[in-house]
Design a protein around this motif. Sequence first.
Motif, PDB file in Angstrom:
ATOM      1  N   ASP A  45     -33.993   0.052  24.127  1.00  0.00           N
ATOM      2  CA  ASP A  45     -34.197  -1.083  23.218  1.00  0.00           C
ATOM      3  C   ASP A  45     -35.693  -1.385  23.101  1.00  0.00           C
ATOM      4  O   ASP A  45     -36.350  -1.670  24.104  1.00  0.00           O
ATOM      5  CB  ASP A  45     -33.447  -2.306  23.778  1.00  0.00           C
ATOM      6  CG  ASP A  45     -33.564  -3.504  22.855  1.00  0.00           C
ATOM      7  OD1 ASP A  45     -32.623  -3.743  22.081  1.00  0.00           O
ATOM      8  OD2 ASP A  45     -34.607  -4.196  22.906  1.00  0.00           O
ATOM      9  N   PRO A  46     -36.229  -1.330  21.854  1.00  0.00           N
ATOM     10  CA  PRO A  46     -37.676  -1.528  21.678  1.00  0.00           C
ATOM     11  C   PRO A  46     -38.169  -2.867  22.219  1.00  0.00           C
ATOM     12  O   PRO A  46     -39.231  -2.933  22.848  1.00  0.00           O
ATOM     13  CB  PRO A  46     -37.872  -1.463  20.156  1.00  0.00           C
ATOM     14  CG  PRO A  46     -36.639  -0.842  19.607  1.00  0.00           C
ATOM     15  CD  PRO A  46     -35.530  -1.086  20.585  1.00  0.00           C
ATOM     16  N   VAL A  66     -46.471  10.278  25.016  1.00  0.00           N
ATOM     17  CA  VAL A  66     -45.092   9.936  25.375  1.00  0.00           C
ATOM     18  C   VAL A  66     -44.328  11.247  25.491  1.00  0.00           C
ATOM     19  O   VAL A  66     -44.377  12.077  24.581  1.00  0.00           O
ATOM     20  CB  VAL A  66     -44.417   9.059  24.292  1.00  0.00           C
ATOM     21  CG1 VAL A  66     -42.981   8.723  24.692  1.00  0.00           C
ATOM     22  CG2 VAL A  66     -45.210   7.796  24.048  1.00  0.00           C
ATOM     23  N   VAL A  67     -43.653  11.435  26.617  1.00  0.00           N
ATOM     24  CA  VAL A  67     -42.817  12.614  26.797  1.00  0.00           C
ATOM     25  C   VAL A  67     -41.367  12.141  26.738  1.00  0.00           C
ATOM     26  O   VAL A  67     -40.966  11.288  27.534  1.00  0.00           O
ATOM     27  CB  VAL A  67     -43.114  13.299  28.152  1.00  0.00           C
ATOM     28  CG1 VAL A  67     -42.211  14.511  28.344  1.00  0.00           C
ATOM     29  CG2 VAL A  67     -44.585  13.699  28.227  1.00  0.00           C
ATOM     30  N   LEU A  68     -40.614  12.655  25.780  1.00  0.00           N
ATOM     31  CA  LEU A  68     -39.200  12.271  25.655  1.00  0.00           C
ATOM     32  C   LEU A  68     -38.349  13.348  26.313  1.00  0.00           C
ATOM     33  O   LEU A  68     -38.463  14.534  25.990  1.00  0.00           O
ATOM     34  CB  LEU A  68     -38.817  12.124  24.180  1.00  0.00           C
ATOM     35  CG  LEU A  68     -39.558  11.030  23.398  1.00  0.00           C
ATOM     36  CD1 LEU A  68     -39.167  11.084  21.926  1.00  0.00           C
ATOM     37  CD2 LEU A  68     -39.270   9.643  23.983  1.00  0.00           C
ATOM     38  N   SER A  69     -37.494  12.943  27.251  1.00  0.00           N
ATOM     39  CA  SER A  69     -36.723  13.936  28.018  1.00  0.00           C
ATOM     40  C   SER A  69     -35.653  14.591  27.157  1.00  0.00           C
ATOM     41  O   SER A  69     -35.509  15.805  27.167  1.00  0.00           O
ATOM     42  CB  SER A  69     -36.093  13.285  29.252  1.00  0.00           C
ATOM     43  OG  SER A  69     -35.172  12.284  28.885  1.00  0.00           O
ATOM     44  N   GLY A  77     -34.665   5.269  22.325  1.00  0.00           N
ATOM     45  CA  GLY A  77     -34.457   4.075  21.498  1.00  0.00           C
ATOM     46  C   GLY A  77     -35.656   3.136  21.451  1.00  0.00           C
ATOM     47  O   GLY A  77     -35.873   2.443  20.462  1.00  0.00           O
ATOM     48  N   GLY A  78     -36.440   3.108  22.547  1.00  0.00           N
ATOM     49  CA  GLY A  78     -37.579   2.183  22.585  1.00  0.00           C
ATOM     50  C   GLY A  78     -38.805   2.707  21.858  1.00  0.00           C
ATOM     51  O   GLY A  78     -39.776   1.974  21.671  1.00  0.00           O
ATOM     52  N   GLY A  81     -40.557   0.730  18.900  1.00  0.00           N
ATOM     53  CA  GLY A  81     -41.359  -0.432  19.301  1.00  0.00           C
ATOM     54  C   GLY A  81     -42.699  -0.007  19.877  1.00  0.00           C
ATOM     55  O   GLY A  81     -43.745  -0.565  19.547  1.00  0.00           O
ATOM     56  N   PHE A  82     -42.664   1.009  20.718  1.00  0.00           N
ATOM     57  CA  PHE A  82     -43.902   1.510  21.321  1.00  0.00           C
ATOM     58  C   PHE A  82     -44.843   2.051  20.248  1.00  0.00           C
ATOM     59  O   PHE A  82     -46.049   1.786  20.257  1.00  0.00           O
ATOM     60  CB  PHE A  82     -43.589   2.601  22.355  1.00  0.00           C
ATOM     61  CG  PHE A  82     -44.831   3.281  22.855  1.00  0.00           C
ATOM     62  CD1 PHE A  82     -45.592   2.721  23.864  1.00  0.00           C
ATOM     63  CD2 PHE A  82     -45.268   4.463  22.276  1.00  0.00           C
ATOM     64  CE1 PHE A  82     -46.762   3.324  24.295  1.00  0.00           C
ATOM     65  CE2 PHE A  82     -46.437   5.082  22.707  1.00  0.00           C
ATOM     66  CZ  PHE A  82     -47.188   4.509  23.707  1.00  0.00           C
ATOM     67  N   PHE A  83     -44.271   2.808  19.316  1.00  0.00           N
ATOM     68  CA  PHE A  83     -45.080   3.470  18.279  1.00  0.00           C
ATOM     69  C   PHE A  83     -45.800   2.451  17.399  1.00  0.00           C
ATOM     70  O   PHE A  83     -46.926   2.679  16.948  1.00  0.00           O
ATOM     71  CB  PHE A  83     -44.176   4.380  17.438  1.00  0.00           C
ATOM     72  CG  PHE A  83     -44.926   5.243  16.465  1.00  0.00           C
ATOM     73  CD1 PHE A  83     -45.726   6.285  16.907  1.00  0.00           C
ATOM     74  CD2 PHE A  83     -44.835   5.006  15.100  1.00  0.00           C
ATOM     75  CE1 PHE A  83     -46.434   7.074  16.006  1.00  0.00           C
ATOM     76  CE2 PHE A  83     -45.539   5.791  14.196  1.00  0.00           C
ATOM     77  CZ  PHE A  83     -46.337   6.829  14.647  1.00  0.00           C
ATOM     78  N   ARG A  84     -45.133   1.300  17.172  1.00  0.00           N
ATOM     79  CA  ARG A  84     -45.783   0.223  16.404  1.00  0.00           C
ATOM     80  C   ARG A  84     -47.047  -0.247  17.120  1.00  0.00           C
ATOM     81  O   ARG A  84     -48.059  -0.567  16.490  1.00  0.00           O
ATOM     82  CB  ARG A  84     -44.823  -0.968  16.272  1.00  0.00           C
ATOM     83  CG  ARG A  84     -44.026  -0.986  14.977  1.00  0.00           C
ATOM     84  CD  ARG A  84     -43.509  -2.379  14.636  1.00  0.00           C
ATOM     85  NE  ARG A  84     -42.929  -3.100  15.755  1.00  0.00           N
ATOM     86  CZ  ARG A  84     -41.680  -2.932  16.188  1.00  0.00           C
ATOM     87  NH1 ARG A  84     -40.878  -2.077  15.602  1.00  0.00           N
ATOM     88  NH2 ARG A  84     -41.225  -3.642  17.207  1.00  0.00           N
TER      89      ARG A  84
END
Length: 244
Positions: A45-46, A66-69, A77-78, A81-84
């Motif tokens: 959740d962002p 950011v490394v996405l597994s 999903g978050g 929000g982080f990218f913003r």
Amino acid sequence: MNQPGRQLLIVYDNYTLKQAVTPDWGFSCLITLPQHQILFDTGGDPSILLKNMQELGVDPQKIEAVVLSHAHGDHVGGLSGFFRMQPRAVIYLPGSFPASFKEALRRAYARVEEVTGPRMICPGVYTTGELGYGLKEQSLVIKTGAGLVIITGCAHPGIVEIVEHAARVFKEEVYLLIGGFHLMGYSPSELKNIAGSLHRLKVKKIAPCHCSGDEAREFFKAYYRDKYIACAAGLVLAIPDLKE
Ligand SMILES: [Zn+2]
Ligand SMILES: [Zn+2]
């Protein structure tokens, strides 16, 4: 955050150590090195991710990658929000991610790196490359003087298989294994086999969280005793000196 040297911080997890940090199904871990900050997974959740970051003193703008597994909602999903907050971060994802997901990121001008085999993220920090059949997943490895630190998202390829692969590729013993182990519903005898395999692979310390399951956590706690770490959001662990 007052200049930490090298540390892991659990930002998002099913469990929490602090009242102000919200527990939620998902996983995110921040790796801080003197010159680099890398986020592994982003929770589900962002708004929870950003709130937990704020409570824990994390500045998203300082995170360079950011490394996405793997492509499950409780890990990616978050990201929106982080990218913003930090649109310049490089996003490393398994090449097998859905094309629609990768296209949406590129439409938003994200810097996307597709991972297949093992590779360096920054000095001392590596991805295992994508592992498993069907749903592929990458784990993160930090090479320290005390051995490997391996961080897993959900461990869908199998926690033992991930550790075997990392030990083979990086040719070191494992100092710490932390993250989601995906062992819910496993019987005590299955857990005993897994713990035995990890012991044979010389995993020194263990910190199962997220989707590991309460029974597995209790089992590993009894098996690993003082080498077991109760992992939850808000946990800070020092990373030993890196091995270059
Ligand atoms: Zn998953
Ligand atoms: Zn998960």
